[in-house]
Design an enzyme around this catalytic site. Structure first.
Site, PDB file in Angstrom:
ATOM      1  N   GLY A  47       0.773  -1.229   0.000  1.00 39.86           N
ATOM      2  CA  GLY A  47       0.000   0.000   0.000  1.00 39.86           C
ATOM      3  C   GLY A  47       0.813   1.294   0.000  1.00 39.86           C
TER       4      GLY A  47
ATOM      5  N   ARG B 224       6.333  -6.644   8.879  1.00 35.69           N
ATOM      6  CA  ARG B 224       6.416  -7.990   9.465  1.00 35.69           C
ATOM      7  C   ARG B 224       6.622  -9.073   8.412  1.00 35.69           C
ATOM      8  NH1 ARG B 224       0.750  -7.603  12.272  1.00 35.69           N
ATOM      9  NH2 ARG B 224       0.540  -6.632  10.232  1.00 35.69           N
TER      10      ARG B 224
ATOM     11  N   ASN C 196       4.010   5.213   8.810  1.00 40.15           N
ATOM     12  CA  ASN C 196       2.894   4.779   7.970  1.00 40.15           C
ATOM     13  C   ASN C 196       2.226   3.501   8.482  1.00 40.15           C
ATOM     14  OD1 ASN C 196       1.463   4.275   5.222  1.00 40.15           O
ATOM     15  ND2 ASN C 196       2.785   2.477   5.507  1.00 40.15           N
TER      16      ASN C 196
ATOM     17  N   TYR D  80     -10.841   3.155  15.767  1.00 43.82           N
ATOM     18  CA  TYR D  80      -9.892   3.514  14.692  1.00 43.82           C
ATOM     19  C   TYR D  80      -9.776   5.037  14.613  1.00 43.82           C
ATOM     20  CZ  TYR D  80      -7.737   4.117  10.121  1.00 43.82           C
ATOM     21  OH  TYR D  80      -6.892   4.509   9.105  1.00 43.82           O
TER      22      TYR D  80
ATOM     23  N   LYS E  85      -6.458   7.596  15.205  1.00 39.93           N
ATOM     24  CA  LYS E  85      -5.960   8.573  14.221  1.00 39.93           C
ATOM     25  C   LYS E  85      -6.068   9.998  14.770  1.00 39.93           C
ATOM     26  CE  LYS E  85      -4.437   5.804  11.042  1.00 39.93           C
ATOM     27  NZ  LYS E  85      -3.030   5.796  10.617  1.00 39.93           N
TER      28      LYS E  85
ATOM     29  N   PRO F 204      -5.302  10.883   4.358  1.00 38.13           N
ATOM     30  CA  PRO F 204      -6.044  10.493   3.168  1.00 38.13           C
ATOM     31  C   PRO F 204      -7.463  10.014   3.489  1.00 38.13           C
ATOM     32  CG  PRO F 204      -4.036   9.144   3.486  1.00 38.13           C
ATOM     33  CD  PRO F 204      -4.349   9.839   4.776  1.00 38.13           C
TER      34      PRO F 204
END
Ligand code: NDP
Ligand code: 8X3
Length: 247
Positions: free
Chosen positions: A8, A29, A82, A148, A152, A178
Site C-alpha cells: 500500500g 512484518r 505509515n 480507529y 488517528k 487520506p
C-alpha cells in the site's frame, strides 16, 4: 525510513523516495515482501536498502532494531510513520477488545516507539522530517469507526506535540490525512473478506497508494524553511468521511 513498506501507501512511498535518490530503511512484518521490495528498489533505482523485520507493537524489538543500526544508517533524514491498520467495524457496544488492542497498540503505541528512537537521532543531527500518515478518520468520526478514529485523532495530536517539542532541533513534522485509498487496508479491516473490502470502493475511483506517496514527496521536497503541517487528500468522489458519490 518508511514503516509498513510491505504494501500500500508505505510501499509506494518507499518507491517515490528511492526514485528521488534516497537510500531507504524499510520495515514490516512480512519478511518475503520486505526482501522482494529491497531487491526491486536496489535494482531499479540503484539505492541502498536496509530492511528491518519487526512487529511495531513490540517495544523491545523496535528499540533493538534502531539501536543496532550501523552508524551510517542512523542518519535518518525522513521518517514516514505509515504502519497502521483498522481492525473491525463495529458499534462501540459490540466492539472486540482484541481489535481495540490491535489498533491502539499499532497505530498509537507502535508509532510512538519508533518516533521516540528516531526523533532522538534527528535531534542529535539537528535536522529531519517526520511524516505521520493519519486519515480522514483523524478529522472526523464515523459510525462504527470509534476506536480507529480515536487512534488517528491521537496521531493528529501527537503530530502537533512532536512539532512543538522538536521545533528547537530543526525537525519538521507533517501529517498527511487520506480518505479512501485502495490498498490492503479494507481486506485487513475485514479480516480477509475480499468481497466486503471491495464493496468499500464500489462505484467510485478511490485514491491509489501512489496518490498519497506523491503527497508525502511534496511535503518532503519543500525547501528547508517550509513545513507542510497538514494535508487532507480525498478521492474526488468522496466529500467527507461518510458522503461519497457512487455511480
Ligand atoms: P496496507 O494494509 O496496505 O499497509 C499497512 C502496512 O502497515 C503494511 O505494510 C503492514 O506490514 C504494516 N503494519 C501493519 N501492522 C503492523 C505491525 N504490527 N508491525 C509492523 N508493520 C505493520 O494499508 P495502507 O497502505 O492503506 O495503510 C497505511 C497507513 O495509511 C495506515 O496507517 C492506515 O491507517 C492509513 N490510511 C489508510 C487509508 C486507506 O483507505 N487505505 C486511508 C487513510 C489512512 P506487515 O503486514 O508486513 O507488517
Ligand atoms: C482509512 C479511511 O475512511 O476508513 O483511514 O477511515 S477510513
Amino acid at each position: 525510513m518508511v514503516t509498513g513498506a510491505t504494501s500500500g501507501i508505505g510501499k509506494a512511498t518507499a518507491e517515490i523516495l528511492a526514485e528521488n535518490g534516497y537510500d531507504l530503511i524499510i520495515t514490516g512484518r512480512r519478511t518475503v515482501l520486505l526482501e522482494d521490495l529491497k531487491k526491486a528498489l536496489g535494482v531499479k533505482y540503484k539505492c541502498d536498502v536496509l530492511s528491518l523485520n519487526f512487529d511495531i507493537r513490540c517495544r523491545e524489538h523496535v528499540e533493538t532494531a534502531i539501536d543496532h543500526l550501523p552508524a551510517t544508517w542512523k542518519k535518518i533524514s525522513v521518517l514516514v510513520n505509515n504502519a497502521g491498520l483498522a481492525s473491525g467495524l463495529d458499534l462501540i457496544q459490540n466492539g472486540s477488545t482484541d481489535d481495540w488492542d490491535r489498533m491502539i497498540d499499532t497505530n498509537v503505541k507502535g508509532l510512538l516507539y519508533i518516533t521516540r528512537k528516531v526523533a532522538a537521532l534527528m535531534m542529535e543531527a539537528k535536522s529531519g522530517h517526520i511524516v505521520n500518515i493519519t486519515s480522514i478518520a483523524a478529522k472526523e468520526v464515523y459510525e462504527k469507526g470509534n476506536v480507529y478514529c480515536a487512534t488517528k485523532h491521537a496521531v493528529d495530536a501527537l503530530t502537533e506535540g512532536m512539532r512543538i517539542d522538536l521545533l528547537p532541533y530543526g525537525v519538521r513534522v507533517t501529517s498527511i490525512a487520506p480518505g479512501m485509498v485502495n490498498t490492503e487496508f479494507s481486506t485487513v479491516r475485514f479480516k480477509g473478506d475480499r468481497e466486503r473490502a471491495d464493496k468499500v470502493y464500489e462505484g467510485l475511483i478511490p485514491l491509489c497508494a501512489g496518490d498519497v506517496a506523491d503527497a508525502v514527496w511534496f511535503a518532503v521536497s519543500r525547501p528547508a524553511h517550509v513545513n507542510i503541517n497538514d494535508m487532507l487528500i480525498m478521492p474526488a468522489a468522496q466529500a467527507n468521511a461518510t458522503i461519497a458519490y457512487r455511480k
